[in-house]
Design a protein around this motif. Structure first.
Motif, PDB file in Angstrom:
ATOM      1  N   GLN A  77       0.820  -1.141  -0.225  1.00 49.99           N
ATOM      2  CA  GLN A  77      -0.089  -0.082   0.204  1.00 49.99           C
ATOM      3  C   GLN A  77       0.844   1.186  -0.057  1.00 49.99           C
ATOM      4  OE1 GLN A  77      -3.512  -0.392  -0.246  1.00 49.99           O
ATOM      5  NE2 GLN A  77      -2.982  -2.523  -0.259  1.00 49.99           N
ATOM      6  N   ALA A  78       0.208   2.431  -0.343  1.00 53.98           N
ATOM      7  CA  ALA A  78       1.054   3.739  -0.431  1.00 53.98           C
ATOM      8  C   ALA A  78       1.834   4.057   0.761  1.00 53.98           C
ATOM      9  CB  ALA A  78       0.083   4.603  -0.964  1.00 53.98           C
ATOM     10  N   SER A  79       1.040   3.733   1.986  1.00 55.61           N
ATOM     11  CA  SER A  79       1.327   3.893   3.182  1.00 55.61           C
ATOM     12  C   SER A  79       2.611   3.011   3.986  1.00 55.61           C
ATOM     13  CB  SER A  79       0.238   3.975   4.475  1.00 55.61           C
ATOM     14  OG  SER A  79      -0.240   2.741   4.329  1.00 55.61           O
ATOM     15  N   ASP A  80       2.553   1.763   3.133  1.00 57.01           N
ATOM     16  CA  ASP A  80       3.971   0.814   3.547  1.00 57.01           C
ATOM     17  C   ASP A  80       5.047   1.211   3.359  1.00 57.01           C
ATOM     18  OD1 ASP A  80       1.553  -0.865   4.235  1.00 57.01           O
ATOM     19  OD2 ASP A  80       1.795  -2.009   2.633  1.00 57.01           O
ATOM     20  N   ALA A  82       8.900   1.687   2.065  1.00 58.75           N
ATOM     21  CA  ALA A  82       9.543   1.308   0.524  1.00 58.75           C
ATOM     22  C   ALA A  82      10.451   0.050   0.967  1.00 58.75           C
ATOM     23  CB  ALA A  82      10.249   2.488   0.121  1.00 58.75           C
ATOM     24  N   TYR A 151      -1.338   7.095 -11.791  1.00 64.32           N
ATOM     25  CA  TYR A 151      -0.714   7.199 -10.385  1.00 64.32           C
ATOM     26  C   TYR A 151       0.085   6.228  -9.954  1.00 64.32           C
ATOM     27  CZ  TYR A 151      -4.086  11.275 -10.348  1.00 64.32           C
ATOM     28  OH  TYR A 151      -4.442  12.567 -10.574  1.00 64.32           O
ATOM     29  N   ASN A 152       0.336   5.292 -10.899  1.00 66.80           N
ATOM     30  CA  ASN A 152       1.632   4.414 -10.557  1.00 66.80           C
ATOM     31  C   ASN A 152       2.859   5.131 -10.113  1.00 66.80           C
ATOM     32  OD1 ASN A 152      -0.175   2.797 -12.393  1.00 66.80           O
ATOM     33  ND2 ASN A 152       0.584   1.448 -10.768  1.00 66.80           N
ATOM     34  N   THR A 153       3.799   4.736  -9.190  1.00 67.29           N
ATOM     35  CA  THR A 153       5.042   5.539  -8.957  1.00 67.29           C
ATOM     36  C   THR A 153       6.366   4.898  -9.791  1.00 67.29           C
ATOM     37  OG1 THR A 153       5.345   4.040  -6.783  1.00 67.29           O
ATOM     38  CG2 THR A 153       4.012   6.307  -6.858  1.00 67.29           C
ATOM     39  N   HIS A 155      10.815   5.837  -9.396  1.00 68.84           N
ATOM     40  CA  HIS A 155      11.659   6.714  -8.410  1.00 68.84           C
ATOM     41  C   HIS A 155      12.995   6.910  -9.098  1.00 68.84           C
ATOM     42  CE1 HIS A 155      12.675   6.340  -3.791  1.00 68.84           C
ATOM     43  NE2 HIS A 155      13.222   7.710  -4.486  1.00 68.84           N
ATOM     44  N   THR A 188       4.438   9.881  -8.894  1.00 67.90           N
ATOM     45  CA  THR A 188       3.763   9.288  -9.893  1.00 67.90           C
ATOM     46  C   THR A 188       4.109   9.788 -11.587  1.00 67.90           C
ATOM     47  OG1 THR A 188       2.217  11.071 -10.165  1.00 67.90           O
ATOM     48  CG2 THR A 188       1.968   9.582  -8.240  1.00 67.90           C
ATOM     49  N   ASN A 245       4.107  -0.108  -9.799  1.00 65.05           N
ATOM     50  CA  ASN A 245       4.966   0.784  -8.811  1.00 65.05           C
ATOM     51  C   ASN A 245       6.209   0.435  -8.419  1.00 65.05           C
ATOM     52  OD1 ASN A 245       2.372   2.447  -7.877  1.00 65.05           O
ATOM     53  ND2 ASN A 245       1.714   0.624  -7.194  1.00 65.05           N
ATOM     54  N   ARG A 247       9.516   1.666  -6.206  1.00 69.81           N
ATOM     55  CA  ARG A 247      10.178   2.497  -5.257  1.00 69.81           C
ATOM     56  C   ARG A 247      11.172   1.946  -4.142  1.00 69.81           C
ATOM     57  NH1 ARG A 247       5.123   4.235  -1.210  1.00 69.81           N
ATOM     58  NH2 ARG A 247       4.240   4.280  -3.440  1.00 69.81           N
TER      59      ARG A 247
END
Length: 283
Positions: A77-80, A82, A151-153, A155, A188, A245, A247
């Motif tokens: 999840q986004a909050s997890d 990296a 909205y995938n990320t 880095h 993103t 995603n 990161r």
């Protein structure tokens, strides 16, 4: 000295007297390259370099440039947190698999006493880079579209930050350790594309297409291109890159090497475009 990492005899005595060796030779991911080619260059080539150094009796400090791609796409999840250097290897394409296999070879040499440090940069870009030039051109021509919602990320890591991380690794890194060298933050694909468009003074991309549709189109294009011996503008690997995603964290490099990325995406993109234009690669 000139040598070929796929030809061990050409490497004889190349490293004699060296204090540092930074192994940067390799083949980046692209469409139409057989798996065997990635293995021959990225995996076997790494073994050939380390075998020559090991057999020569020299003990330079060695940095092997791997890739954060060996961890595969980020599925949390986004909050997890990296992924870090202790995260399991999960390569998802032939390029990443060849780099992950090379890391295992490096670790086997470390166990014999060879002082090798593994560095994993992530998505390097900047002046003199031609691998990402196509993305800038596609956005300038207003041909870029998002795969999924955009909205995938990713880095991005600017080249100057990458070089700083590599030099810090070879100077201060601990043999046998792994260090992530990344940019200041994941972003993103929408932010990436909009930043490039703004610096190029063109309207930002608007179109977004379903991943399944783009994947089918890329697979069909690759099939035809393979028969004709041509390249494709977007491969299935490219579809995965723009729809997953990616990161990682460089906290370990910060703590142990003093590495702190300095160049954010807006500044890095501006420097890149200036160089492309100075060299007539962008109008």
């Amino acid at each position: 000295h000139v040598g070929d990492i796929t030809k061990p005899k050409s490497l004889r005595h190349v490293f004699d007297g060296a204090d540092w060796v930074i192994h940067a030779a390799g083949m980046l991911g692209q469409a139409g390259i057989p798996n065997s080619t990635y293995r021959r260059i990225n995996t076997d080539g790494t073994n050939n370099v380390l075998a020559e150094i090991n057999d020569s009796g020299a003990t330079p400090r060695i940095v092997y440039i791997s890739s954060a791609g060996v961890l595969g796409p980020f599925r949390g999840q986004a909050s997890d947190p990296a992924p870090d250097e202790n995260s399991p290897l999960a390569p998802s394409n032939p390029y990443e698999q060849s780099k992950a296999a090379a890391e295992l070879i490096v670790q086997s040499y470390v166990k014999t006493g060879l002082p090798v440090i593994i560095v994993r940069p992530e998505f390097i870009y900047g002046p003199a880079d031609l691998h990402v030039l196509g993305l800038f051109r596609t956005i300038q021509r207003r041909q870029f579209f998002y795969i999924g919602d955009g909205y995938n990320t990713c880095h991005p890591t600017y080249i100057d930050d990458t070089i700083d991380g590599l030099l810090r690794s070879v100077k201060y890194g601990e043999p046998g350790q792994i260090y992530h060298i990344t940019g200041p933050r994941p972003i993103t694909f929408r932010e990436l594309a909009e930043t490039i468009a703004s610096e190029l003074d063109v309207s930002p991309p608007r179109l977004a297409l379903p991943k399944s549709l783009v994947w089918f189109g890329a697979a069909s294009a690759e099939s035809v291109a393979t028969r004709l011996g041509r390249s494709v503008p977007l491969s299935r690997t490219g579809v995965a890159f723009f729809s997953e995603n990616r990161r990682s964290t460089c906290a370990k490099a910060g703590e142990e090497l003093g590495y702190q990325p300095q160049v954010d995406i807006k500044e890095g993109v501006a420097h890149s475009i200036a160089w492309y234009r100075e060299n007539d690669l962008l109008p």
